[in-house]
Design an enzyme around this catalytic site. Structure first.
Site, PDB file in Angstrom:
ATOM      1  N   ASP A 181       0.842  -1.188   0.000  1.00  0.00           N
ATOM      2  CA  ASP A 181       0.000   0.000   0.000  1.00  0.00           C
ATOM      3  C   ASP A 181       0.881   1.243   0.000  1.00  0.00           C
ATOM      4  OD1 ASP A 181      -1.517   2.248   1.550  1.00  0.00           O
ATOM      5  OD2 ASP A 181      -3.093   0.887   0.913  1.00  0.00           O
ATOM      6  N   ASN A 189      -2.965  12.827  -4.137  1.00  0.00           N
ATOM      7  CA  ASN A 189      -4.093  13.194  -4.993  1.00  0.00           C
ATOM      8  C   ASN A 189      -4.669  14.560  -4.614  1.00  0.00           C
ATOM      9  OD1 ASN A 189      -4.346  11.193  -6.932  1.00  0.00           O
ATOM     10  ND2 ASN A 189      -5.602   9.880  -5.643  1.00  0.00           N
ATOM     11  N   HIS A 194      -5.120  14.285  -9.546  1.00  0.00           N
ATOM     12  CA  HIS A 194      -5.210  12.871  -9.898  1.00  0.00           C
ATOM     13  C   HIS A 194      -4.234  12.465 -10.994  1.00  0.00           C
ATOM     14  CE1 HIS A 194      -8.608  11.748  -7.358  1.00  0.00           C
ATOM     15  NE2 HIS A 194      -9.108  12.950  -7.614  1.00  0.00           N
ATOM     16  N   ASP A 198      -1.975   9.258 -10.677  1.00  0.00           N
ATOM     17  CA  ASP A 198      -1.854   8.203 -11.685  1.00  0.00           C
ATOM     18  C   ASP A 198      -0.390   7.951 -12.042  1.00  0.00           C
ATOM     19  OD1 ASP A 198      -4.576   7.921 -11.744  1.00  0.00           O
ATOM     20  OD2 ASP A 198      -4.867   8.953 -13.655  1.00  0.00           O
ATOM     21  N   GLU A 224      -4.643   2.223  -4.450  1.00  0.00           N
ATOM     22  CA  GLU A 224      -3.189   2.305  -4.353  1.00  0.00           C
ATOM     23  C   GLU A 224      -2.568   1.036  -3.783  1.00  0.00           C
ATOM     24  OE1 GLU A 224      -4.714   4.329  -0.524  1.00  0.00           O
ATOM     25  OE2 GLU A 224      -5.390   3.911  -2.562  1.00  0.00           O
TER      26      GLU A 224
END
Length: 312
Positions: A181, A189, A194, A198, A224
């Site tokens: 994680d 974010n 975003h 990404d 994630e």
């Protein structure tokens, strides 16, 4: 049980397939997996190669990880005099069939023939220029790969972890699951947008793929979170991989216009053999518990399920 080093530690299985596919000559054929746990995968049949062995062992050319497949199940060779490929069974436990016929002795293989290993693994002999072969590769990518990161998706992971756990339990072999994680991903974010999020997911996926073996399965588990399935690897040796992944992530910040962004990861690991893990869902739950402990223990760390306090 120690980890076995596979060829090309920086490569993923799909990149090996693509390279082999691209290097196949016009007269070479392909094997497309039509049914079984590896459906959609493509393997080349090279005329200059003396013999191509199919099985579930680590020393074969076409590896099919299924309990019905013997370690060395069947073989295919190119007969230069007859200018054709020949297939034979290698005294497998569950037999080899070509179309509907039992393959008790070496027999010619024709384009379109279906090789059946046991009851539910089917490979089709195809030409590299066939639309079906090209379509199969594209469908394999589209259906089983995460569009953003190119690692396997959750659908493939769910099917593969069930097969791998059942196989490991049946044969008494080690198996480990790592759940990873990315730390503080929501803050990335929220702060940078975003698109940057990404980019971080893609960046992290690349780091993971560079550290694992060819035979390890890397998947995007959700958001994630990523997962790595490691065959023939117990918790102790999986921890070595986990630490390598953690260190590689920490030392590889994400390039950004405002300056490099730090990236760290928390990792939870659970593995077989284990007295209290009998199913794939339990293996996932235990790895998730270890991840929870890593996150609440300060993040940027690797935690083993086996090291957690007895009261679980």
């Amino acid at each position: 049980m120690s980890r076995r080093a596979g060829p090309g530690l920086g490569e993923t299985l799909i990149s090996v397939q693509r390279d082999s596919y691209a290097n196949a000559l016009p007269g070479d054929w392909l094997l497309i997996v039509m049914a079984g746990p590896h459906v959609g995968q493509i393997f080349p049949l090279i005329r200059s190669k003396p013999i191509t062995v199919i099985g579930r062992g680590d020393d074969v050319d076409v590896q099919i990880l299924d309990g019905e497949v013997s370690r060395r199940h069947a073989a295919i060779r190119f007969d230069a005099e007859r200018q054709t490929f020949l297939v034979s069974d290698l005294r497998s436990r569950n037999g080899t069939r070509v179309n509907k016929d039992s393959c008790e002795s070496e027999r010619p293989l024709a384009l379109g023939d279906k090789i059946k290993l046991g009851t539910h693994n089917v490979l089709r002999a195809s030409s590299g220029v066939e639309a079906e072969a090209i379509y199969a590769q594209r469908m394999y990518d589209a259906v089983l790969r995460d569009a953003l990161t190119s690692v396997f998706n959750r659908r493939y992971f769910d099917e593969r972890i069930d097969n791998e756990t059942a196989f490991a339990k049946r044969h008494g072999e080690a198996l480990s699951l790592l759940i990873l994680d990315i730390d503080h991903f929501k803050a990335v974010n929220d702060t940078f947008g975003h698109q940057t999020g990404d980019a971080m997911l893609q960046h992290f996926a690349q780091i993971v793929q560079e550290q694992v073996r060819v035979e390890d399965v890397v998947a995007r588990y959700g958001g994630e979170e990523f997962a790595v399935i490691c065959r023939l690897t117990d918790e102790v040796h999986a921890a070595i991989l986990g630490e390598r992944l953690r260190a590689a992530t920490e030392s590889s910040p994400l390039p950004h216009a405002d300056g490099p962004l730090a990236v760290t990861v928390s990792i939870g690991i659970a593995g077989l053999p284990s007295a209290d893990i009998a199913t794939a869902s339990k293996l996932i739950a235990c790895a998730d518990s270890a991840l929870y402990a890593a996150k609440h223990g300060g993040r940027n760390r690797v935690t083993l399920y086996g090291s957690l306090p007895p009261a679980r």
